[in-house]
Design a protein around this motif. Structure first.
Motif, short mmCIF file in Angstrom:
data_model
loop_
_atom_site.label_atom_id
_atom_site.label_comp_id
_atom_site.label_asym_id
_atom_site.label_seq_id
_atom_site.Cartn_x
_atom_site.Cartn_y
_atom_site.Cartn_z
N GLU A 161 0.84 -1.21 0.00
CA GLU A 161 0.00 0.00 0.00
C GLU A 161 0.87 1.25 0.00
N HIS A 162 0.41 2.25 -0.74
CA HIS A 162 1.06 3.57 -0.76
C HIS A 162 0.05 4.60 -0.30
N GLU A 163 0.47 5.49 0.59
CA GLU A 163 -0.45 6.47 1.19
C GLU A 163 0.03 7.88 0.90
N GLU A 164 -0.91 8.74 0.58
CA GLU A 164 -0.64 10.16 0.37
C GLU A 164 -1.63 10.97 1.21
N LEU A 165 -1.13 11.99 1.90
CA LEU A 165 -1.96 12.90 2.68
C LEU A 165 -1.98 14.26 2.01
N PHE A 166 -3.13 14.93 2.10
CA PHE A 166 -3.25 16.25 1.49
C PHE A 166 -4.19 17.11 2.34
N ALA A 167 -3.98 18.41 2.27
CA ALA A 167 -4.82 19.37 2.99
C ALA A 167 -5.95 19.84 2.09
N VAL A 168 -7.11 20.07 2.68
CA VAL A 168 -8.29 20.54 1.94
C VAL A 168 -8.55 21.99 2.33
N PRO A 169 -8.62 22.90 1.37
CA PRO A 169 -8.90 24.32 1.71
C PRO A 169 -10.33 24.48 2.19
N THR A 170 -10.50 25.08 3.37
CA THR A 170 -11.84 25.23 3.97
C THR A 170 -12.08 26.66 4.43
N SER A 171 -11.52 27.62 3.72
CA SER A 171 -11.66 29.00 4.16
C SER A 171 -13.07 29.54 3.93
N ARG A 172 -13.82 28.95 2.99
CA ARG A 172 -15.16 29.44 2.66
C ARG A 172 -16.17 28.31 2.83
N ARG A 173 -17.39 28.69 3.17
CA ARG A 173 -18.49 27.73 3.26
C ARG A 173 -18.74 27.10 1.90
N ALA A 174 -18.86 25.79 1.87
CA ALA A 174 -19.05 25.09 0.59
C ALA A 174 -19.25 23.61 0.85
N VAL A 175 -19.62 22.90 -0.20
CA VAL A 175 -19.56 21.44 -0.21
C VAL A 175 -18.44 21.07 -1.16
N ILE A 176 -17.34 20.57 -0.61
CA ILE A 176 -16.15 20.25 -1.39
C ILE A 176 -16.18 18.77 -1.75
N VAL A 177 -16.10 18.49 -3.03
CA VAL A 177 -16.12 17.11 -3.52
C VAL A 177 -14.69 16.69 -3.84
N ALA A 178 -14.28 15.59 -3.24
CA ALA A 178 -12.95 15.01 -3.50
C ALA A 178 -13.14 13.72 -4.28
N GLY A 179 -12.56 13.66 -5.46
CA GLY A 179 -12.68 12.46 -6.28
C GLY A 179 -13.51 12.71 -7.53
N PRO A 180 -13.63 11.69 -8.35
CA PRO A 180 -13.06 10.35 -8.17
C PRO A 180 -11.56 10.32 -8.45
N ALA A 181 -10.85 9.38 -7.79
CA ALA A 181 -9.43 9.19 -8.04
C ALA A 181 -9.25 8.44 -9.35
N ILE A 182 -8.36 8.95 -10.19
CA ILE A 182 -8.12 8.31 -11.50
C ILE A 182 -6.62 8.12 -11.67
N SER A 183 -6.26 7.04 -12.29
CA SER A 183 -4.86 6.80 -12.65
C SER A 183 -4.68 7.19 -14.11
N VAL A 184 -3.51 7.74 -14.40
CA VAL A 184 -3.23 8.25 -15.75
C VAL A 184 -1.96 7.57 -16.25
N ARG A 185 -2.08 6.94 -17.39
CA ARG A 185 -0.91 6.38 -18.08
C ARG A 185 -0.75 7.13 -19.39
N GLY A 186 0.46 7.57 -19.66
CA GLY A 186 0.72 8.32 -20.88
C GLY A 186 2.13 8.84 -20.90
N ASP A 187 2.43 9.59 -21.95
CA ASP A 187 3.77 10.13 -22.13
C ASP A 187 3.93 11.40 -21.32
N GLN A 188 5.17 11.85 -21.20
CA GLN A 188 5.48 13.04 -20.41
C GLN A 188 4.99 14.33 -21.09
#
Length: 432
Positions: A161-188
Motif C-alpha cells: 500500500e502507498h499512502e498520500e496525505l493532502f490538505a483541503v482548503p476550507t476558508s469558505r463555506r461550501a460542499v467540497i467534492v474530492a474524487g473520483p481518483a483516477i490513474s493516468v498512463r501516458g507520455d510526459q
C-alpha cells in the motif's frame, strides 16, 4: 362593361409531378442525414477506445502534422515534411506509454467530513496493489473542489500500500467534492492519456460560522406549548365562555353546575390554541447584498437561528429561493446551508419571494426573514402583508460592519445585524 374575373386554373400535371418529386427528395434527404448521423455515431463509439486516449494536445499535434504534410505537397518545401514527420513520430512514440494494466484498490477518505469554515481538514489517498505481480510506477489524479491534486505512485509489490496525505482548503463555506481518483498512463508530453477511474467522489461539508443562542430565545417562539388565537372552537384547552347547548354538542363539554343552576344545558367554548410554527426564509438574491462577505453573514444568521429553533423542538420550515432545507437535526440543516448559493433574478421583489415560497406552508405563528442591506425597509413592510394578522414578522437585515440595532417598521420588527457576534444579544432583546 368590366370583364368577369377568371377562375383559377387547376395545377398542371407537370407541377403536380414536380411537387411529388420535391417531397420525395426532401424525405430521402432527411432519411439519408439520419442514416449518416447514426453511422457516424456508431463509428465514434467503435473508435472511442482509441480516440478517447488522445488528449487535446495530441489532437493539435496530429492536426499540425497533417497541415505540414499538405503544405509540403502544395509548396514543395522539404522542411514541412520533416516538421510533419517529427510531430507524427512524437505521437507514435507516445503509444507504448499507454500500455499495461494496473490492478489497484484505491480509497479516498476525508477527516473530518464536516468542519466549520476556517477549520483544518485533511484527506487521505490510499493505493493498494491488488494484483499478483509488482506494479510499475503510475500517476494518480484527484480532483478536490476546483483544484486538482496529482500524486506519483511508485512501483508496489503485490499487496503493498502507498499512502498520500493532502490538505483541503476550507476558508469558505461550501460542499467540497474530492474524487473520483483516477490513474493516468501516458507520455510526459501529455499527448496520450489513458484514464482509469478507481474510486467514488466523497463530500466534505464546510459549515457556516454560527452564533450560539440561548434556548427559547425571546422573539423566536412566543409559546412552545401553543399560542391562543381569536378563533372560537368547541374543543381545546383555553376556556372562553359558556353557551346554550345545541343538538350534536359533545356531552363532555356540558358544564353541569351552571346547567343545574340555570335549568338550561350549557356547554363550554374554547379559544383555539396552535402549536408554534415558524417560517424562516433567506432571500439569496445577489443584488440584495453589498458584498460576498455580507451574503455569508446572512447565511450564518439563518443557520444560527435555524439550529436553535431545531434544538428547541419547534416546528420550522427553512427556505431559500432554490432550497427547502432539512430540519430533522441541526447537522442536517448545517449540511444544507453549505449548499446555499446566491441567486440572480429568481424573484422581482422580496414580497414575491416570500409569497411564492410560503404559499404551500401552514400559516406560521412567527415568520423570520433574512436579507441583505440593499433591501429597502419598505420591502420588509410589503412582505409582511403576505401573512395574516396572527403572524408575527421579524426581519434580520444583515449589513456587515454597521451598528447593530432594532427598529419597528409597521408591524415588522427589523433587526440590523452588523456582526455575527451581536446576534445573540439582539435576539435576546426582541420583544414581539
Amino acid at each position: 362593361m368590366s370583364a368577369e374575373p377568371r377562375a383559377p386554373r387547376p395545377p398542371s400535371q407537370a407541377r403536380i409531378a414536380a411537387r411529388s418529386v420535391g417531397r420525395s427528395l426532401a424525405a430521402s434527404a432527411v432519411s439519408a442525414s439520419t442514416a449518416i448521423a447514426g453511422a457516424g455515431r456508431r463509428v465514434r463509439e467503435w473508435a472511442s477506445p482509441v480516440t478517447g486516449i488522445v488528449s487535446l494536445t495530441g489532437w493539435f499535434v496530429l492536426l499540425a502534422s497533417l497541415i505540414a504534410f499538405i503544405g509540403a505537397a502544395l509548396l514543395g518545401w522539404i522542411e514541412l515534411v520533416f516538421l510533419g514527420a517529427t510531430l507524427l513520430a512524437a505521437l507514435l512514440v507516445s503509444v507504448p506509454f499507454t500500455f499495461g494494466r494496473m490492478q489497484y484498490r484505491v480509497q479516498v477518505a476525508l477527516q473530518p467530513t464536516r468542519v466549520v469554515a476556517g477549520e483544518r481538514a485533511f484527506g487521505r489517498l490510499a493505493v493498494t496493489n491488488a494484483g499478483q505481480k509488482p506494479s510499475i510506477p503510475s500517476r494518480m489524479e484527484l480532483p478536490v473542489g476546483a483544484g486538482l491534486a496529482e500524486f506519483v505512485v511508485p512501483g508496489l509489490p503485490a499487496g503493498a500500500e502507498h499512502e498520500e496525505l493532502f490538505a483541503v482548503p476550507t476558508s469558505r463555506r461550501a460542499v467540497i467534492v474530492a474524487g473520483p481518483a483516477i490513474s493516468v498512463r501516458g507520455d510526459q508530453l501529455g499527448l496520450l492519456r489513458r484514464i482509469v477511474r478507481w474510486s467514488e467522489p466523497v463530500e466534505l461539508f464546510v459549515h457556516p460560522v454560527t452564533a450560539r443562542l440561548k434556548p427559547s430565545a425571546a422573539g423566536l417562539v412566543r409559546d412552545l406549548e401553543g399560542e391562543i388565537t381569536k378563533t372560537i372552537t368547541d374543543n381545546d384547552i383555553s376556556f372562553h365562555a359558556l353557551r346554550a347547548y345545541q343538538p350534536g354538542d359533545p356531552l363532555r363539554n356540558v358544564h353541569w353546575r351552571t346547567s343545574a343552576r340555570t335549568g338550561t344545558l350549557m356547554v363550554r367554548q374554547f379559544e383555539e390554541t396552535r402549536r408554534s410554527q415558524l417560517a424562516l426564509l433567506q432571500c439569496t438574491e445577489r443584488a440584495h447584498y453589498a458584498s460576498d462577505d455580507e451574503f455569508e453573514l446572512g447565511v450564518s444568521v439563518l443557520a444560527s437561528l435555524g439550529v436553535q429553533v431545531i434544538r428547541d423542538a419547534t416546528r420550522v420550515d427553512i427556505l431559500t429561493e432554490q432550497l427547502t432545507l432539512r430540519t430533522a437535526t441541526p447537522t442536517a440543516l448545517l449540511d444544507d446551508t453549505s449548499r446555499i448559493d446566491a441567486a440572480s433574478g429568481a424573484h422581482d421583489t422580496l414580497r414575491t419571494f416570500v409569497r411564492e415560497r410560503t404559499k404551500r406552508l401552514s400559516p406560521p405563528s412567527v415568520a423570520i426573514l433574512v436579507a441583505g442591506s440593499l433591501v429597502p425597509l419598505a420591502e420588509f413592510r410589503s412582505a409582511e402583508t403576505v401573512f395574516g394578522p396572527d403572524t408575527q414578522t421579524l426581519a434580520f437585515r444583515v449589513e456587515a460592519g454597521a451598528a447593530s440595532r432594532i427598529a419597528k417598521v409597521a408591524g415588522t420588527i427589523v433587526i440590523t445585524v452588523g456582526s455575527l457576534a451581536d446576534l445573540a444579544g439582539l435576539v435576546g432583546r426582541v420583544r414581539p
